[in-house]
Design a protein around this motif. Structure first.
Motif, mmCIF file in Angstrom:
data_model
loop_
_atom_site.group_PDB
_atom_site.id
_atom_site.type_symbol
_atom_site.label_atom_id
_atom_site.label_comp_id
_atom_site.label_asym_id
_atom_site.label_seq_id
_atom_site.Cartn_x
_atom_site.Cartn_y
_atom_site.Cartn_z
ATOM 1 N N ARG A 327 27.612 34.528 30.183
ATOM 2 C CA ARG A 327 28.410 35.395 29.321
ATOM 3 C C ARG A 327 27.589 35.889 28.134
ATOM 4 O O ARG A 327 27.588 37.075 27.793
ATOM 5 N N THR A 328 26.873 34.971 27.504
ATOM 6 C CA THR A 328 26.064 35.332 26.337
ATOM 7 C C THR A 328 24.972 36.319 26.715
ATOM 8 O O THR A 328 24.754 37.326 26.030
ATOM 9 N N ALA A 329 24.282 36.046 27.824
ATOM 10 C CA ALA A 329 23.199 36.934 28.255
ATOM 11 C C ALA A 329 23.725 38.309 28.622
ATOM 12 O O ALA A 329 23.136 39.342 28.258
ATOM 13 N N LEU A 330 24.835 38.346 29.341
ATOM 14 C CA LEU A 330 25.406 39.622 29.763
ATOM 15 C C LEU A 330 25.935 40.425 28.582
ATOM 16 O O LEU A 330 25.741 41.642 28.505
ATOM 17 N N THR A 338 22.362 48.288 28.215
ATOM 18 C CA THR A 338 22.079 48.198 29.639
ATOM 19 C C THR A 338 23.376 48.094 30.430
ATOM 20 O O THR A 338 24.286 47.359 30.050
ATOM 21 N N VAL A 339 23.455 48.826 31.524
ATOM 22 C CA VAL A 339 24.590 48.740 32.438
ATOM 23 C C VAL A 339 24.289 47.648 33.469
ATOM 24 O O VAL A 339 23.201 47.618 34.046
ATOM 25 N N VAL A 340 25.224 46.743 33.689
ATOM 26 C CA VAL A 340 25.012 45.613 34.591
ATOM 27 C C VAL A 340 25.929 45.738 35.805
ATOM 28 O O VAL A 340 27.154 45.821 35.667
ATOM 29 N N THR A 367 31.104 38.080 39.278
ATOM 30 C CA THR A 367 32.208 39.022 39.073
ATOM 31 C C THR A 367 33.112 38.609 37.924
ATOM 32 O O THR A 367 33.628 39.456 37.197
ATOM 33 N N ASN A 368 33.304 37.310 37.725
ATOM 34 C CA ASN A 368 34.255 36.854 36.717
ATOM 35 C C ASN A 368 33.660 36.779 35.318
ATOM 36 O O ASN A 368 34.271 36.231 34.413
ATOM 37 N N CYS A 369 32.458 37.326 35.134
ATOM 38 C CA CYS A 369 31.820 37.243 33.825
ATOM 39 C C CYS A 369 32.210 38.373 32.887
ATOM 40 O O CYS A 369 31.673 38.491 31.793
ATOM 41 N N GLY A 370 33.133 39.211 33.315
ATOM 42 C CA GLY A 370 33.735 40.191 32.412
ATOM 43 C C GLY A 370 32.927 41.451 32.224
ATOM 44 O O GLY A 370 33.330 42.526 32.678
ATOM 45 N N THR A 371 31.797 41.364 31.541
ATOM 46 C CA THR A 371 31.019 42.549 31.192
ATOM 47 C C THR A 371 30.078 42.943 32.328
ATOM 48 O O THR A 371 28.867 43.059 32.156
ATOM 49 N N VAL A 372 30.639 43.146 33.514
ATOM 50 C CA VAL A 372 29.853 43.565 34.665
ATOM 51 C C VAL A 372 30.664 44.590 35.459
ATOM 52 O O VAL A 372 31.877 44.674 35.330
ATOM 53 N N ILE A 373 29.967 45.380 36.285
ATOM 54 C CA ILE A 373 30.617 46.258 37.245
ATOM 55 C C ILE A 373 30.467 45.589 38.602
ATOM 56 O O ILE A 373 29.357 45.436 39.120
ATOM 57 N N SER A 374 31.579 45.142 39.173
ATOM 58 C CA SER A 374 31.568 44.354 40.407
ATOM 59 C C SER A 374 31.768 45.260 41.618
ATOM 60 O O SER A 374 32.645 46.130 41.615
ATOM 61 N N VAL A 375 30.968 45.021 42.662
ATOM 62 C CA VAL A 375 30.928 45.928 43.808
ATOM 63 C C VAL A 375 31.280 45.202 45.108
ATOM 64 O O VAL A 375 30.666 44.195 45.456
ATOM 65 N N PHE A 390 37.208 40.372 47.512
ATOM 66 C CA PHE A 390 38.151 41.397 47.102
ATOM 67 C C PHE A 390 38.945 40.898 45.903
ATOM 68 O O PHE A 390 38.745 39.783 45.425
ATOM 69 N N GLY A 391 39.855 41.731 45.415
ATOM 70 C CA GLY A 391 40.692 41.344 44.285
ATOM 71 C C GLY A 391 40.603 42.337 43.156
ATOM 72 O O GLY A 391 39.758 43.245 43.151
ATOM 73 N N THR A 392 41.452 42.170 42.163
ATOM 74 C CA THR A 392 41.546 43.149 41.082
ATOM 75 C C THR A 392 40.312 43.170 40.182
ATOM 76 O O THR A 392 40.115 44.134 39.443
ATOM 77 N N ALA A 393 39.488 42.141 40.237
ATOM 78 C CA ALA A 393 38.271 42.135 39.414
ATOM 79 C C ALA A 393 37.145 42.945 40.035
ATOM 80 O O ALA A 393 36.131 43.198 39.380
ATOM 81 N N VAL A 394 37.287 43.351 41.297
ATOM 82 C CA VAL A 394 36.280 44.197 41.934
ATOM 83 C C VAL A 394 36.538 45.634 41.496
ATOM 84 O O VAL A 394 37.656 46.142 41.612
ATOM 85 N N ASP A 395 35.501 46.295 40.981
ATOM 86 C CA ASP A 395 35.674 47.621 40.390
ATOM 87 C C ASP A 395 35.548 48.756 41.389
ATOM 88 O O ASP A 395 36.288 49.744 41.310
ATOM 89 N N ILE A 396 34.611 48.653 42.311
ATOM 90 C CA ILE A 396 34.290 49.785 43.169
ATOM 91 C C ILE A 396 33.598 49.278 44.424
ATOM 92 O O ILE A 396 33.138 48.134 44.473
#
Length: 489
Positions: A327-330, A338-340, A367-375, A390-396
């Motif tokens: 979390r801290t690193a991200l 930076t986009v992650v 995926t559950n680290c919040g500040t990420v774009i999950s694929v 799958f699930g609501t935390a997956v963005d695209i």
């Protein structure tokens, strides 16, 4: 994106003015869409005067009209004087007007509006730049369904007519890379962050079982292989060359009459090695995220090529709360601009329904680290890949089944270069990382993580095959629409 749009609107208002001296014109005279031809600078405009009007009939009247427009535009822009000159008249009576210096989009709009202020003008537009539609000549491009206009494709071939990702850097935090003639030209710098297991780890190899290369951190991100023969420690198998495959999907050398294409083949890849035999350590991965994004890591030289985008095609094998070190690193990486982008995982599981002792959703790392774009991953038909989390935390979603890319053919250590098709959200994630690089290469100002997430989701293409009760985001990433949206305030 809202802040950028507001700033651009403010800049336009300041340039064009809302004062009594601002030029008056009929809005229908301006073809604003003509400015959307992929150009960053504009120096040729097309002006059509009404048939029978003095500027249409008489050269001196024409010159007076464009001289007046040049003066108005010069005052609006507040810079050195602009000069307009007729280059020629086209067959339909439109005049090609050349400026004495190039202008950005706001400046070009000011010039167009100044020209349109003459009541004799019927229309003003940019002399748009046309380019050939690009189909790469890479010999295996026909096998790369992910880039095209098919059901599972990301429309990259259309986006490439605007940008190839020039000027951007993507850090691939993975197993490192091997030498490959279809990749090397786009690889710069890099670092090996595998620090070793420690002399008392109980693992064979004098403290460097995971590292394989026999040493700790150094400036050599080469992948020595990650094979394992010891079933008592982790799954056995040959070397994966995972990082080389991911890097090729991001930015393989393209249109070179060999091999495969990359998503953002004008971008550069910084390989960051964190995974070795049996995987890698969270502390090394967190340091790698910090370093790749331009942060400081004790004992490691500064990264001379900070990443615009980071790809993390890695994660835990079971649901787990996101470690604070991640979390801290991200959060630091995102704060540095930076986009992650991360892979959602390959367990055919809901990343949002796992629960901890407090009944809180914990999902899958990363995926559950919040500040990420999950694929998540789709097949060539656009259906959810059977393995994709799958699930609501997956963005695209992006292509993840049967993805052809660069590898090495060695079963243990590197031997000869080659190509192979892999399956996984690890293959989907670099498609999105590459699209993010394409977007950043054309955006007037770099998008933040949340702006990028919003743009990619808003421009995604609807799933041709519904994922049903196993959602994998807003749709399939659409490179062409994302690039266009990034260029349009």
């Amino acid at each position: 994106m809202g802040n950028r749009c507001n700033l651009l609107s403010l800049a336009t208002a300041l340039v064009l003015g809302a004062s009594a001296s601002a030029p008056s014109y009929a809005a229908g005279k301006l073809n604003l869409a003509s400015l959307d031809d992929g150009s960053a600078h504009f120096q040729r405009l097309l002006v059509t005067y009404a048939a029978g009007s003095a500027p249409r009939r008489d050269a001196a009247s024409f010159q007076r009209s464009i001289d007046a427009a040049a003066g108005t535009a010069s005052r609006a822009l507040g810079g050195k004087a602009l000069q307009f000159q007729r280059l020629r008249r086209t067959a339909d009576g439109t005049d090609v007007v050349v400026l004495n210096r190039s202008l950005d989009r706001v400046g070009a709009l000011a010039a167009m509006r100044a020209l349109a202020a003459d009541p004799n003008v019927v229309s003003v537009e940019n002399d748009i730049r046309m380019v050939p539609y690009l189909t790469p000549n890479d010999t295996s491009f026909g096998q790369q369904f992910g880039y095209g206009a098919g059901a599972g494709g990301i429309r990259a071939t259309t986006a490439w007519d605007t940008t190839k990702g020039e000027g951007t850097v993507v850090a691939v935090i993975d197993t490192g890379v091997t030498s490959h003639s279809d990749l090397n030209a786009n690889v710069i710098g890099g670092y090996d962050f595998i620090s070793g297991d420690g002399p008392n780890s109980g693992l064979p190899g004098n403290g460097f079982f995971v590292a394989v290369d026999g040493n700790g951190r150094d400036a050599n991100p080469a992948d020595p292989g990650d094979w394992n023969d010891n079933a008592n420690i982790c799954r056995t198998g040959n070397s994966s060359w995972h990082g080389t495959h991911v890097a090729g999907t991001v930015a393989a050398v393209t249109n070179n009459a060999k091999g495969v294409a990359g998503t953002a083949w004008g971008a550069k890849v910084v390989p960051v090695r964190v995974l070795g035999r049996c995987g890698g350590y969270g502390s090394d991965i967190a340091d790698a995220i910090t370093w790749a994004s331009g942060g400081s890591v004790p004992g490691v030289p500064a990264n001379p090529n900070p990443a615009d985008v980071i790809n993390l095609s890695l994660g835990s094998g079971a649901p787990a709360a996101c470690p604070q070190i991640y979390r801290t690193a991200l959060q630091g990486a995102v704060a540095r601009g930076t986009v992650v982008v991360v892979a959602a995982g390959n367990s055919d599981a809901d990343v949002t329904t796992a629960r901890n002792a407090s009944n809180q959703a914990v999902g899958y790392t990363m995926t559950n680290c919040g500040t990420v774009i999950s694929v998540g991953a789709v097949t060539s038909s656009g259906a959810r890949s059977s393995f994709s989390n799958f699930g609501t935390a997956v963005d695209i979603a992006a292509p993840g089944s049967g993805i052809l890319s660069t590898v090495n053919t060695g079963t243990r250590t590197p031997t000869t270069e080659g190509y192979a098709s892999f399956n996984g959200t690890s293959m989907a994630s670099p498609h999105v990382a590459g699209v993010a690089a394409l977007v950043q290469s054309v955006a007037p100002t770099p998008l933040t993580q949340e702006q990028m997430r919003t743009l990619l989701k808003n421009t995604a293409r609807a799933f041709p095959v519904s994922p049903g009760a196993k959602p994998i985001g807003a749709g399939i990433v659409n490179a062409a629409a994302a690039v266009q949206a990034a260029r349009t305030p």
